[in-house]
Scaffold this motif. Structure first.
Motif, PDB file in Angstrom:
ATOM      1  N   SER A   1       0.825  -1.218   0.000  1.00 44.66           N
ATOM      2  CA  SER A   1       0.000   0.000   0.000  1.00 44.66           C
ATOM      3  C   SER A   1       0.856   1.264   0.000  1.00 44.66           C
ATOM      4  O   SER A   1       1.897   1.327   0.666  1.00 44.66           O
ATOM      5  CB  SER A   1      -0.905   0.026   1.231  1.00 44.66           C
ATOM      6  OG  SER A   1      -1.591   1.257   1.325  1.00 44.66           O
ATOM      7  N   PRO A   2       0.428   2.302  -0.726  1.00 44.65           N
ATOM      8  CA  PRO A   2       1.134   3.588  -0.691  1.00 44.65           C
ATOM      9  C   PRO A   2       0.856   4.373   0.591  1.00 44.65           C
ATOM     10  O   PRO A   2       1.508   5.379   0.865  1.00 44.65           O
ATOM     11  CB  PRO A   2       0.580   4.318  -1.916  1.00 44.65           C
ATOM     12  CG  PRO A   2      -0.785   3.737  -2.109  1.00 44.65           C
ATOM     13  CD  PRO A   2      -0.676   2.299  -1.707  1.00 44.65           C
ATOM     14  N   ILE A   3      -0.117   3.911   1.368  1.00 45.52           N
ATOM     15  CA  ILE A   3      -0.453   4.591   2.629  1.00 45.52           C
ATOM     16  C   ILE A   3       0.620   4.273   3.664  1.00 45.52           C
ATOM     17  O   ILE A   3       0.846   3.108   4.015  1.00 45.52           O
ATOM     18  CB  ILE A   3      -1.835   4.150   3.142  1.00 45.52           C
ATOM     19  CG1 ILE A   3      -2.919   4.549   2.139  1.00 45.52           C
ATOM     20  CG2 ILE A   3      -2.128   4.736   4.518  1.00 45.52           C
ATOM     21  CD1 ILE A   3      -4.289   3.994   2.464  1.00 45.52           C
ATOM     22  N   ALA A   4       1.300   5.327   4.130  1.00 48.44           N
ATOM     23  CA  ALA A   4       2.407   5.130   5.073  1.00 48.44           C
ATOM     24  C   ALA A   4       2.234   5.935   6.355  1.00 48.44           C
ATOM     25  O   ALA A   4       3.045   5.827   7.278  1.00 48.44           O
ATOM     26  CB  ALA A   4       3.727   5.509   4.403  1.00 48.44           C
ATOM     27  N   SER A   5       1.186   6.750   6.435  1.00 52.45           N
ATOM     28  CA  SER A   5       0.960   7.586   7.615  1.00 52.45           C
ATOM     29  C   SER A   5      -0.533   7.848   7.769  1.00 52.45           C
ATOM     30  O   SER A   5      -1.327   7.586   6.857  1.00 52.45           O
ATOM     31  CB  SER A   5       1.699   8.916   7.488  1.00 52.45           C
ATOM     32  OG  SER A   5       1.109   9.704   6.455  1.00 52.45           O
ATOM     33  N   ALA A   6      -0.908   8.397   8.920  1.00 53.23           N
ATOM     34  CA  ALA A   6      -2.313   8.738   9.147  1.00 53.23           C
ATOM     35  C   ALA A   6      -2.776   9.798   8.155  1.00 53.23           C
ATOM     36  O   ALA A   6      -3.909   9.767   7.668  1.00 53.23           O
ATOM     37  CB  ALA A   6      -2.503   9.230  10.577  1.00 53.23           C
ATOM     38  N   ALA A   7      -1.883  10.716   7.829  1.00 50.75           N
ATOM     39  CA  ALA A   7      -2.239  11.784   6.879  1.00 50.75           C
ATOM     40  C   ALA A   7      -2.570  11.204   5.506  1.00 50.75           C
ATOM     41  O   ALA A   7      -3.421  11.732   4.777  1.00 50.75           O
ATOM     42  CB  ALA A   7      -1.097  12.785   6.781  1.00 50.75           C
TER      43      ALA A   7
END
Length: 278
Positions: free
Chosen positions: A147-153
């Motif tokens: 996934s490209p999601i690496a942070s809450a932001a």
């Protein structure tokens, strides 16, 4: 003759009164004891089912509540509740249902309390009372390994975020952007964490926000997923009660305090969440 008869009758009545008084005197302690029993009975806890402490939960939230191979509900909350019930001289009864339903069952007086990894927030405090806290939870983010999601932001870029209906994870994520959330349009609520994680595996959502302990359990059972190395939100767990059920709340709080002080609560937590795994 009448006079003599009257004297005899008066004497007979006097003897009867004395006899009754004598009988009453020999049994005098009994009414006193009964009154004491009645007084203590009024101070006994009133529960939904007499002699039982009924707990509503959602047994799909490992390791706090889950079912074993036999279908028995086990976990941190189940064992702490069992210890509390024992302290109160009651038999524990656990009713399994959806998370929202578990909260409402207690609010409506259909269960005595709810334990399901419940955290305190302002909305819940309007309709429920809570015990002292007994454990700390962390809201974590589960994504696929690529996934490209690496942070809450980065959740702001997600098409859909999966959560469990009614949980604080849902509340945080579905809040408006002004309030730190991502908006209801970007959040999908599922009946339990298992369904949310399955949706992630199937590509129906891009991430799942749920408490860290169950997140670890879900990731262990589903290869290809990971938990981001961040703490999205940290919060405390507590036991929920119907509004103004003060007697039960106070009794549970006292039992809970004793169980925390003697190390029982921590030993139960350590049993399911070893320190090295935290």
């Amino acid at each position: 003759m009448k006079k003599i008869f009257s004297i005899v009758m008066a004497a007979a009545m006097l003897l009867s009164v004395l006899a009754l008084a004598g009988c009453g005197g020999s049994k005098a302690p009994a009414p006193t004891t009964d009154n004491k029993d009645d007084s203590s009975a009024t101070t006994e806890l009133k529960t939904v089912v007499a002699g039982k402490l009924t707990m509503s939960t959602n047994a799909a939230f490992p390791p706090y509540e889950m079912t074993d191979d036999s279908g028995k509900i086990i976990g941190i909350d189940a064992e702490i509740a069992e210890a509390i019930a024992k302290k109160l001289g009651l038999e524990l009864q656990i009713d399994d249902m959806d998370f929202d339903a578990a909260l409402k069952a207690t609010q409506d007086g259909k269960s005595d309390m709810v334990m399901a990894g419940v955290t305190i927030n302002e909305d819940r405090q309007l309709v429920m009372d809570f015990s002292d806290t007994y454990a700390t939870g962390v809201q974590s983010i589960i994504v696929k390994e690529d996934s490209p999601i690496a942070s809450a932001a980065d959740l702001a870029n997600a098409q859909k975020i999966g959560t469990q209906r009614g949980t604080t994870g849902y509340i945080y994520c579905s809040a408006t952007t002004e309030n730190g959330g991502f908006g209801e349009d970007h959040v999908v609520a599922y009946d339990d964490g298992i369904a949310a994680v399955q949706a992630l595996m199937n590509g129906q959502v891009d991430a799942v926000v749920i408490d860290n302990a169950p997140a670890k359990a879900f990731v262990e059972k589903n290869p290809g997923l990971k938990i981001l190395d961040i703490e999205y939100v940290t919060e405390d767990y507590a036991i929920g009660f119907a509004k103004n059920n003060t007697a039960l709340k106070d009794a549970v709080n006292k039992a809970l305090k004793d169980l925390i002080e003697d190390g029982t609560v921590q030993s139960i937590i350590d049993k399911y969440i070893p320190a090295e795994a935290e």
